[in-house]
Design a protein around this motif. Sequence first.
Motif, PDB file in Angstrom:
ATOM      1  N   GLU A  67      31.830  37.806  44.850  1.00  0.00           N
ATOM      2  CA  GLU A  67      32.761  36.773  44.416  1.00  0.00           C
ATOM      3  C   GLU A  67      33.460  37.154  43.115  1.00  0.00           C
ATOM      4  O   GLU A  67      34.630  36.822  42.912  1.00  0.00           O
ATOM      5  N   VAL A  68      32.759  37.861  42.243  1.00  0.00           N
ATOM      6  CA  VAL A  68      33.391  38.330  41.003  1.00  0.00           C
ATOM      7  C   VAL A  68      34.565  39.249  41.325  1.00  0.00           C
ATOM      8  O   VAL A  68      35.633  39.165  40.692  1.00  0.00           O
ATOM      9  N   LEU A  69      34.403  40.106  42.337  1.00  0.00           N
ATOM     10  CA  LEU A  69      35.460  41.061  42.687  1.00  0.00           C
ATOM     11  C   LEU A  69      36.462  40.511  43.704  1.00  0.00           C
ATOM     12  O   LEU A  69      37.398  41.214  44.086  1.00  0.00           O
ATOM     13  N   PHE A  70      36.271  39.280  44.147  1.00  0.00           N
ATOM     14  CA  PHE A  70      37.129  38.717  45.193  1.00  0.00           C
ATOM     15  C   PHE A  70      38.621  38.778  44.837  1.00  0.00           C
ATOM     16  O   PHE A  70      39.443  39.125  45.700  1.00  0.00           O
ATOM     17  N   PRO A  71      39.039  38.456  43.608  1.00  0.00           N
ATOM     18  CA  PRO A  71      40.477  38.535  43.304  1.00  0.00           C
ATOM     19  C   PRO A  71      41.074  39.921  43.504  1.00  0.00           C
ATOM     20  O   PRO A  71      42.233  40.049  43.921  1.00  0.00           O
ATOM     21  N   LEU A  72      40.305  40.972  43.201  1.00  0.00           N
ATOM     22  CA  LEU A  72      40.810  42.330  43.403  1.00  0.00           C
ATOM     23  C   LEU A  72      40.717  42.744  44.862  1.00  0.00           C
ATOM     24  O   LEU A  72      41.717  43.187  45.460  1.00  0.00           O
ATOM     25  N   LEU A  73      39.529  42.597  45.452  1.00  0.00           N
ATOM     26  CA  LEU A  73      39.309  43.127  46.798  1.00  0.00           C
ATOM     27  C   LEU A  73      40.077  42.335  47.850  1.00  0.00           C
ATOM     28  O   LEU A  73      40.747  42.919  48.714  1.00  0.00           O
ATOM     29  N   HIS A  74      39.974  41.026  47.803  1.00  0.00           N
ATOM     30  CA  HIS A  74      40.626  40.188  48.810  1.00  0.00           C
ATOM     31  C   HIS A  74      42.035  39.788  48.391  1.00  0.00           C
ATOM     32  O   HIS A  74      42.992  39.923  49.162  1.00  0.00           O
ATOM     33  N   GLY A  75      42.179  39.311  47.156  1.00  0.00           N
ATOM     34  CA  GLY A  75      43.462  38.766  46.721  1.00  0.00           C
ATOM     35  C   GLY A  75      44.507  39.799  46.371  1.00  0.00           C
ATOM     36  O   GLY A  75      45.676  39.452  46.202  1.00  0.00           O
ATOM     37  N   THR A  76      44.117  41.060  46.247  1.00  0.00           N
ATOM     38  CA  THR A  76      45.082  42.116  45.903  1.00  0.00           C
ATOM     39  C   THR A  76      45.105  43.213  46.959  1.00  0.00           C
ATOM     40  O   THR A  76      46.115  43.411  47.636  1.00  0.00           O
ATOM     41  N   LEU A  77      44.000  43.928  47.108  1.00  0.00           N
ATOM     42  CA  LEU A  77      43.992  45.079  48.012  1.00  0.00           C
ATOM     43  C   LEU A  77      44.118  44.643  49.472  1.00  0.00           C
ATOM     44  O   LEU A  77      44.931  45.196  50.235  1.00  0.00           O
ATOM     45  N   PHE A  78      43.330  43.657  49.880  1.00  0.00           N
ATOM     46  CA  PHE A  78      43.405  43.170  51.263  1.00  0.00           C
ATOM     47  C   PHE A  78      44.701  42.402  51.498  1.00  0.00           C
ATOM     48  O   PHE A  78      45.303  42.491  52.566  1.00  0.00           O
ATOM     49  N   TYR A  79      45.141  41.646  50.505  1.00  0.00           N
ATOM     50  CA  TYR A  79      46.390  40.890  50.616  1.00  0.00           C
ATOM     51  C   TYR A  79      47.558  41.810  50.969  1.00  0.00           C
ATOM     52  O   TYR A  79      48.435  41.441  51.755  1.00  0.00           O
ATOM     53  N   THR A  80      47.575  43.002  50.394  1.00  0.00           N
ATOM     54  CA  THR A  80      48.685  43.930  50.632  1.00  0.00           C
ATOM     55  C   THR A  80      48.520  44.743  51.907  1.00  0.00           C
ATOM     56  O   THR A  80      49.357  45.588  52.207  1.00  0.00           O
ATOM     57  N   GLY A  81      47.441  44.491  52.650  1.00  0.00           N
ATOM     58  CA  GLY A  81      47.293  45.119  53.964  1.00  0.00           C
ATOM     59  C   GLY A  81      46.205  46.153  54.084  1.00  0.00           C
ATOM     60  O   GLY A  81      45.867  46.578  55.186  1.00  0.00           O
ATOM     61  N   MET A  82      45.636  46.592  52.955  1.00  0.00           N
ATOM     62  CA  MET A  82      44.625  47.641  53.033  1.00  0.00           C
ATOM     63  C   MET A  82      43.329  47.114  53.629  1.00  0.00           C
ATOM     64  O   MET A  82      42.964  45.952  53.436  1.00  0.00           O
ATOM     65  N   SER A  83      42.631  47.970  54.354  1.00  0.00           N
ATOM     66  CA  SER A  83      41.298  47.651  54.864  1.00  0.00           C
ATOM     67  C   SER A  83      40.299  47.930  53.748  1.00  0.00           C
ATOM     68  O   SER A  83      40.140  49.071  53.320  1.00  0.00           O
ATOM     69  N   VAL A  84      39.640  46.885  53.275  1.00  0.00           N
ATOM     70  CA  VAL A  84      38.790  46.990  52.095  1.00  0.00           C
ATOM     71  C   VAL A  84      37.348  47.246  52.503  1.00  0.00           C
ATOM     72  O   VAL A  84      36.772  46.499  53.300  1.00  0.00           O
ATOM     73  N   LEU A  85      36.763  48.288  51.936  1.00  0.00           N
ATOM     74  CA  LEU A  85      35.378  48.649  52.206  1.00  0.00           C
ATOM     75  C   LEU A  85      34.469  48.012  51.158  1.00  0.00           C
ATOM     76  O   LEU A  85      34.904  47.705  50.045  1.00  0.00           O
ATOM     77  N   PRO A  86      33.195  47.806  51.473  1.00  0.00           N
ATOM     78  CA  PRO A  86      32.267  47.290  50.460  1.00  0.00           C
ATOM     79  C   PRO A  86      32.262  48.191  49.226  1.00  0.00           C
ATOM     80  O   PRO A  86      32.278  49.413  49.351  1.00  0.00           O
ATOM     81  N   PRO A  87      32.288  47.618  48.033  1.00  0.00           N
ATOM     82  CA  PRO A  87      32.422  48.431  46.821  1.00  0.00           C
ATOM     83  C   PRO A  87      31.172  49.239  46.503  1.00  0.00           C
ATOM     84  O   PRO A  87      30.059  48.897  46.912  1.00  0.00           O
ATOM     85  N   VAL A  88      31.375  50.303  45.742  1.00  0.00           N
ATOM     86  CA  VAL A  88      30.277  51.066  45.153  1.00  0.00           C
ATOM     87  C   VAL A  88      30.068  50.508  43.749  1.00  0.00           C
ATOM     88  O   VAL A  88      30.989  50.538  42.928  1.00  0.00           O
ATOM     89  N   VAL A  89      28.878  49.986  43.474  1.00  0.00           N
ATOM     90  CA  VAL A  89      28.618  49.329  42.192  1.00  0.00           C
ATOM     91  C   VAL A  89      27.444  50.008  41.503  1.00  0.00           C
ATOM     92  O   VAL A  89      26.385  50.201  42.106  1.00  0.00           O
TER      93      VAL A  89
END
Length: 266
Positions: free
Chosen positions: A181-203
Amino acid sequence: MNVLWILAHPDARSLNGSLHRAGVDALTEAGHHVEVSDLYAMKWNPVVDRQDYDPDHGVEDSACDMAGGERLRVDRASQRALEEGTLSPDILAEQARLDRADLVVVQFPLWWGGVPAILKGWIDRVFVRGYAYGIPDPDRPGRSLRYGAGGLAGKRALAVVTVGAASDGYGPRGIDGSFDEVLFPLLHGTLFYTGMSVLPPVVVYGANHLSDERYRAAAADLRTRLAEAETAQPTYRTQNSGDYDDAMVLRPHVADGGSGLGAHRA
């Protein structure tokens, strides 16, 4: 595979710098082509301003609303500059790198619950309307392609993030909040929003006190995740999957009727 690796850390001697080199080496050894945008080394300008779209201050039509107060409408001005080929050269260079990429790696330390300002500024300036978003949906008049479709569709995205705190605080009941949820704005709201297929992050947690043994484990995990990047399952439900109704709300039966950010995971 063509890879664009975007690095946002000010010191090449850092943990991020070491992980970056390990990741690029692994990709290169596997036969992939890697381009790097090291934002601090490039002295990337993170600030959106009129010169991004109008270097000569000569735009005089309603697209930029120049008359009567010099108002700048960023979405309209950026799209017009894209269409007319007047975007700032540094923006065009980064868009060309994106165009060539099959995989986009975004690497950064988590600062104040988000990305460093220089990375946010890279997104603000490079992801202009008509390029990364605002693409009309031919099958749904009045709507744009987004959330799994759009200007950057067909690319995969992997975030590599270092975190100073231990992992416990980012658990489901941790005080720092669930990391998804902390990364949701970047992963979903930015990268996925623009069409990219987002993979689970490396943390990488506990980055401020990482032992040699834990560093070796983190680097090995990164190499594994990069090796799997072409085949790993994306994270989120697409806008046009049928899971959302016409108001873009999840249908009652989806995710067992659950709510919150996690309900949007595929």
